[in-house]
Design a protein around this motif. Sequence first.
Motif, PDB file in Angstrom:
ATOM      1  N   TRP A  55       0.205  -3.202   3.440  1.00 23.72           N
ATOM      2  CA  TRP A  55      -0.210  -2.788   2.095  1.00 23.72           C
ATOM      3  C   TRP A  55      -1.622  -2.228   2.120  1.00 23.72           C
ATOM      4  O   TRP A  55      -1.899  -1.181   1.518  1.00 23.72           O
ATOM      5  N   LYS A  56      -2.506  -2.891   2.805  1.00 22.16           N
ATOM      6  CA  LYS A  56      -3.881  -2.398   2.928  1.00 22.16           C
ATOM      7  C   LYS A  56      -3.909  -1.047   3.639  1.00 22.16           C
ATOM      8  O   LYS A  56      -4.760  -0.201   3.358  1.00 22.16           O
ATOM      9  N   GLY A  57      -2.950  -0.839   4.566  1.00 19.71           N
ATOM     10  CA  GLY A  57      -2.914   0.408   5.316  1.00 19.71           C
ATOM     11  C   GLY A  57      -2.326   1.571   4.558  1.00 19.71           C
ATOM     12  O   GLY A  57      -2.524   2.725   4.952  1.00 19.71           O
ATOM     13  N   GLY A  58      -1.571   1.304   3.471  1.00 21.62           N
ATOM     14  CA  GLY A  58      -1.091   2.411   2.664  1.00 21.62           C
ATOM     15  C   GLY A  58       0.397   2.499   2.435  1.00 21.62           C
ATOM     16  O   GLY A  58       0.868   3.445   1.806  1.00 21.62           O
ATOM     17  N   ILE A  59       1.195   1.522   2.909  1.00 18.47           N
ATOM     18  CA  ILE A  59       2.630   1.562   2.648  1.00 18.47           C
ATOM     19  C   ILE A  59       2.884   1.399   1.152  1.00 18.47           C
ATOM     20  O   ILE A  59       2.081   0.794   0.437  1.00 18.47           O
TER      21      ILE A  59
END
Length: 388
Positions: free
Chosen positions: A263-267
């Motif tokens: 989630w933090k990475g952008g998914i």
Amino acid sequence: MVILQHLADALVMAFSMFWEILWPLILGFTLSGIVQAVVSHQALAKTLGGDSPKNVLFATLFGIASSSCSYAAVALARSIFQKGASFTSGMVFEIASTNLVIELGIILFVLMGWQFALAEYVGGLLMVIIIAVIFRLTLTPRLVQQAKTQAEKGMIGKMEGHAAMDMSVSGGTFWQKLFSGKGFTAVSNYFVMDWASVWVDILLGLLIAGALAAWVPETFWQAFFFSNNPTLARIEGPLLGPLVAIFSFVCSVGNVPLAAVLWKGGISFGGVVSFIFADLIILPLLDIYRKYYGWKMMVYILITFYLTMAAAGYIVEFLFAALGIIPENRNITAMSEGIQWNYTTILNIIFLLIAVLLVIRFLRTGGRMMLKMMNASSEQDMSQHAHM
């Protein structure tokens, strides 16, 4: 020195996430132990003998009450299938006992926010409905019979002993059972056994999440998940989430820290949801399905579960977007603030004391022998010990 620093960063990140979810884990497993201590598995198979809406409803409720790790849930699903439950009810039970459980919702709420906890329960119920419909339309009696024949061979997978335990207390009201000496013992037994069954997955999930958070630059994740193209990201997310989970080897609550990193990475939001659901199709479990039900049914489970998880991810994404409740903040507190003297630390201390009391009770009531028997394949031996 650089390598050591990178290792240290990963370990610090992993421990920070562990510290953030410690009290929710203890609380969740305690509540789960209470439910399991007062709800018996005795009539489970008879109640789940068909695939009608009523059977599916009871399978869902029994699954929620029988909170367990993914391996134990899969083993218990085979057990009730052998005893007369329909294959559909067994699979619904399996989904509910891993994706609609107390501890998972609490951890998601604390680590990622209430939206993810709500999405887990909404998506879990959607999965139950979707898989029941797909099975009714596509599952043939011949394939079920082949799976039944294979299941009766009794091939060993993992956690059969844990799944076979029924230490619930009979007789009396809910409160009488809960506050009796046997009730306290049963809660302590379930608490410790559940911890013993998932600690490897939790540790693995934390270490992988810590390494990914510390070592992989956010630019890689943003490119991987097409975060600069929101429309494409929403399309890709629920399809990619389960595929990432399959090869992560992490199941149960252990994949929540990984979900936080993704989630933090952008998914996408739906991608996170479908990733968490996919703990039931990781590679080790696919191999167990092959042993339990044969190659054909393993492939059928993989395809239908994958489609169901992706579909639930899409529906949750669109539903939550329409309601305007998808969180915009991708910052995860445990990854940015580290360990501090705050309410988390105070709650961890309180719940660690509760855990110590439960462990002491477990050890004083023959718990060591139960730990040795966790992977036993004989349900008769396990049930005899559970009622000693």
